[in-house]
Design a protein around this motif. Structure first.
Motif, short mmCIF file in Angstrom:
data_model
loop_
_atom_site.label_atom_id
_atom_site.label_comp_id
_atom_site.label_asym_id
_atom_site.label_seq_id
_atom_site.Cartn_x
_atom_site.Cartn_y
_atom_site.Cartn_z
N SER A 1 -0.38 -1.95 -5.56
CA SER A 1 -0.93 -2.43 -4.33
C SER A 1 -1.72 -3.56 -4.20
N GLU B 1 -1.62 4.00 -6.78
CA GLU B 1 -2.54 3.61 -8.11
C GLU B 1 -2.27 4.71 -9.28
N THR C 1 -2.21 7.90 -3.86
CA THR C 1 -1.87 6.64 -3.54
C THR C 1 -0.92 6.02 -4.72
N PRO D 1 -2.99 10.98 3.41
CA PRO D 1 -2.29 10.67 2.07
C PRO D 1 -2.80 11.54 0.92
N GLN E 1 0.97 -1.14 -0.30
CA GLN E 1 0.03 -0.01 0.01
C GLN E 1 0.88 1.21 0.28
N THR F 1 1.68 5.15 -0.46
CA THR F 1 1.00 6.48 -0.31
C THR F 1 2.02 7.42 -0.22
#
Length: 765
Positions: free
Chosen positions: A255, A150, A148, A145, A108, A110
């Motif tokens: 992630s 993504e 991210t 955050p 994950q 961030t």
């Protein structure tokens, strides 16, 4: 040549031609235990608000595939297994530590603005505040955050050759609004004074600050309110080459939608796989050669045709494995070699029946006797193969890891042996026994007379069933001794059933187990089980430990032995160990029920009870020997036990089939002499088949190493005890039950030929 013979000949030619083409043009897929590498099994876990489904696991699989591709591993394989598991295979990767770190991270990613930096986290913090340790010391207070991972489209671990002192860094590329957000937060940070906390942007991976670089520390306020534009940026720090590439792989892959846990990990050195292939090939050649000599000696011309059929079987099995894309594993190799011995069984059944029909005068001529042998033996052949396929199918569906490969190759081997015996061998045998040269010299055919064992038995006519209760008492004692081994010594369950770590290392200088035990104790694991393995290897078995802790053990043994190389490294979590143990018990239970159901469909219940006692005795002896000697009970042992179950039921069915047939033709005789006659009729088949299989297993026992050696030992015991139990345990119990619960007498057959006529004294050996 009639039409049916022509069809068989064309089918044999087509199958052999196709098999030859595949063998010459394709190679089978080798499992990691044969070519070396690392296999990691991960289990997806539920996350807050997200329950694991097959669709979620598919998304996890896609992310892991991108990560593995970014690692640069040749020919990796990432597949979903069931609803929540993923298998990652990394050929050539011997050290699983770095791969496990990359594959097992949730990742994950961030990006945060830094609000403050202090030496220690405050004792009291407001709700929603984020405080994380900095990668350079102290604790950072972070904003929520800003974006991210993504929004990151790609990442690469790089080094600038023009600035070698800068070290390795990660270059990122953004997508969507990622570039705008990055420019915005870096523009705000650039307005803060240099070397202050707010000048930093924190990059967080799985709640760990991996980097908190300052924005353009040498550029003053040039980027204030403009930030780093252009959709690219770099993460710099004190990265090594491997760390930079691993981080890039995580960012590139993205992630995971849910956390994952490593529940199984296996690493095999390339030397172990090469040695296993060489040992199995040698065992196959030696076993096949000895089997060929024995079969030709006993059955002469038709025996030679059976050997040619066995060669065809080997080609068909190999071709089928390759064409189906099946993965060949170490236990699978054992299954392939074992099936060579089992393939002889069908030929022996046919040839013994052909001998009986020819000597009794039921058929006229060698070719008709051979045809009659194929027809009359088909029922027993079908029984033997069905019982074996039941065991192989259970292994495929309920076993895990390489042991599943045994189920696959054994299934293919059984089907190929059927095709070999009923088509290839039959075409060749019928053709050659019809030649004038053979017709003038029938003794050369191999089916013109009984062998020495059958003639000796016919002479002695042993009244075995007159001592039925004595045989049952012996069986009871044997079972009791086996059970006592389990009760007194217990079972040495392998890590597949208990969980833990198994490490096998090869040292540069030979060391004793005591020396290795001292080295392992020095590393901090005094309770580890340390044993010799093979010629000069050492195995260490511990509870669940990390990869770094396993490396610590290797280094300690290496200091004692002048260096140590990992040959095998297996780690199984306790939950998976319990699951495999439960699956093993389920497999045994289903195997017993399936065999009982089959017996119930084929015979009266009294026959089934005899087979169950024979099966119980066989399993009790094998398990008892392993308990008394402390040998490991693992997945390969489970494969052996299921094979033994099929083998025992197969032998019992062959005996019962002949008892039922003999009883039908001698309905007025007492059952004891009927059973004695049936045993005399089938015992040569049992002995000849057993000897053929023992050749193969003995070669595997000597050459197959520890794991295949134990597997071969279990099967050797199973076959030896099975020969006894199918004749002198199952049959006596059948006799006792039939005396107590007699069945209605069967109606005698019309014009039944006496199969028990004295043999031709001029018969061949």
């Amino acid at each position: 040549m009639n039409r049916s013979s022509l069809i068989r000949a064309l089918l044999a030619f087509f199958v052999l031609a196709a098999s030859t083409y595949v063998v010459l043009t394709a190679k089978p897929e080798l499992g990691l235990d044969l070519r070396g590498g690392t296999q990691i099994v991960l289990e997806a876990k539920d996350a807050p608000g997200v329950n694991v489904t097959s669709d979620i696991t598919d998304k996890v699989t896609q992310v892991l595939h991108r990560r593995v591709d970014a690692l640069g591993v040749a020919e990796p394989n990432v597949t979903r297994q069931g609803e929540n598991r993923i298998i990652v295979e990394l050929p050539g990767v011997q050290d699983p530590r770095e791969a496990a770190k990359v594959v097992g991270k949730t990742a994950q990613l961030t990006f945060h603005e830094v609000l403050n930096q202090v030496a220690e986290k405050p004792a009291k913090t407001a709700k929603g505040e984020i405080w994380l340790p900095s990668d350079t010391g102290g604790v950072l207070q972070l904003s929520q955050p800003a974006m991210t991972g993504e929004l990151v489209s790609g990442a690469d671990g790089m080094i600038d050759p023009q600035q070698p002192g800068q070290g390795w860094f990660v270059q990122m590329k953004f997508q969507g609004d990622g570039g705008k957000i990055w420019a915005n937060i870096t523009g705000k940070a650039a307005c803060e004074p240099v070397n202050t906390p707010k000048r930093q942007i924190a990059i967080v991976l799985d709640n760990e600050v991996i980097s908190a670089p300052q924005v353009d520390p040498n550029g003053g306020n040039q980027l204030c309110n403009t930030g780093i534009a252009g959709g690219t940026s770099t993460i710099s720090g004190t990265f090594t080459e491997q760390e930079a590439k691993d981080l890039a792989a995580l960012i590139e892959g993205g992630s995971l939608p849910v956390p994952v846990e490593i529940i199984d990990q296996r690493s095999v050195g390339p030397s172990l796989g090469a040695d296993a292939i060489e040992a199995s090939a040698t065992a196959a050649i030696i076993g096949l050669a000895l089997t060929a000599i024995f079969i030709i000696f006993v059955y002469r011309l038709v025996g030679l045709m059976a050997v040619l059929g066995l060669i065809g079987y080997a080609g068909m099995s190999y071709a089928a494995l390759t064409a189906l894309g099946a993965t060949l594993t170490l236990p699978g190799l054992a299954g392939f070699v074992l099936a060579i011995g089992m393939a002889v069984d069908a030929n022996v059944l046919v040839f013994e029946r052909a001998r009986e029909d020819h000597i009794s005068g039921r058929t006229d001529g060698l070719r008709r006797s051979l045809r009659s042998g194929f027809q009359n033996a088909f029922s027993a052949i079908a029984d033997s193969n069905i019982t074996t396929l039941l065991a192989a199918g259970l292994l495929f569906f309920l076993a895990a890891g390489p042991v599943r490969g045994f189920g696959v190759t054994l299934s293919i081997g059984v089907l190929a042996s059927l095709l070999s015996a009923l088509v290839v061998t039959r075409v060749l045998a019928e053709f050659f026994v019809s030649r004038k040269f053979v017709l003038k010299r029938p003794g050369l055919s191999g089916i013109a007379g009984h062998g020495r064992v059958r003639i000796w038995l016919e002479d002695k006519r042993p009244a075995l069933m007159s001592h039925s209760r004595r045989w049952l008492l012996i069986s009871a004692v044997v079972i009791a001794v086996g059970v006592a081994g389990v009760v007194v010594r217990g079972l040495n369950l392998g890590i597949e059933f208990t969980g833990g770590r198994l490490l096998e290392v090869s040292t540069a200088q030979r060391i004793t187990p005591d020396q290795a035990r001292a080295a392992v104790s020095e590393a901090g694991y005094p309770t580890a089980i340390v044993q010799a393995s093979g010629v000069d290897d050492i195995t260490v078995r511990t509870g669940t430990i990390s990869n770094d802790e396993a490396e610590k053990i290797r280094e300690s043994i290496g200091r004692m032995g002048g260096g140590a190389e990992v040959v095998r490294n297996e780690s199984i979590g306790p939950s998976l160990g319990q699951e495999l143990r439960n699956k093993g018990l389920i497999a045994l239970g289903i195997a017993l029920l399936a065999q009982l159901a089959y017996l119930a469909a084929r015979f009266r219940w009294t026959f089934g009870a005899g087979a169950v006692l024979a099966l119980l005795q066989n399993v009790a002896v094998v398990v008892g020997v392993f308990a008394w000697t402390g040998k490991p009970i693992d997945g390969i042992f489970l494969a052996a036990i299921l094979t033994i179950i099929g083998y025992t039921v197969n032998d019992s069915v062959v005996v019962f089939d002949r008892i039922r047939e003999t009883r039908s033709s001698r309905a007025t005789d007492n059952l004891g002499p009927v059973i004695d006659t049936a045993i005399v009729n089938v015992l040569p088949r049992t002995i000849n088949t057993g000897i053929s299989t023992l050749f193969i297993l003995s070669a595997l026992l000597v050459l197959g190493g520890d794991s295949l050696g134990d597997f071969s030992l279990a099967l050797l015991l199973g076959i030896l005890v099975g020969t006894y139990s199918s004749n002198l345990t199952a049959a006596p119990l059948l006799l006792e039950l039939e005396r107590r619960y007699p069945a209605p007498p069967p109606r005698p057959r019309r014009a039944q030929v006496d199969r028990d006529a004295a043999p031709d004294r001029g018969a061949v050996v």
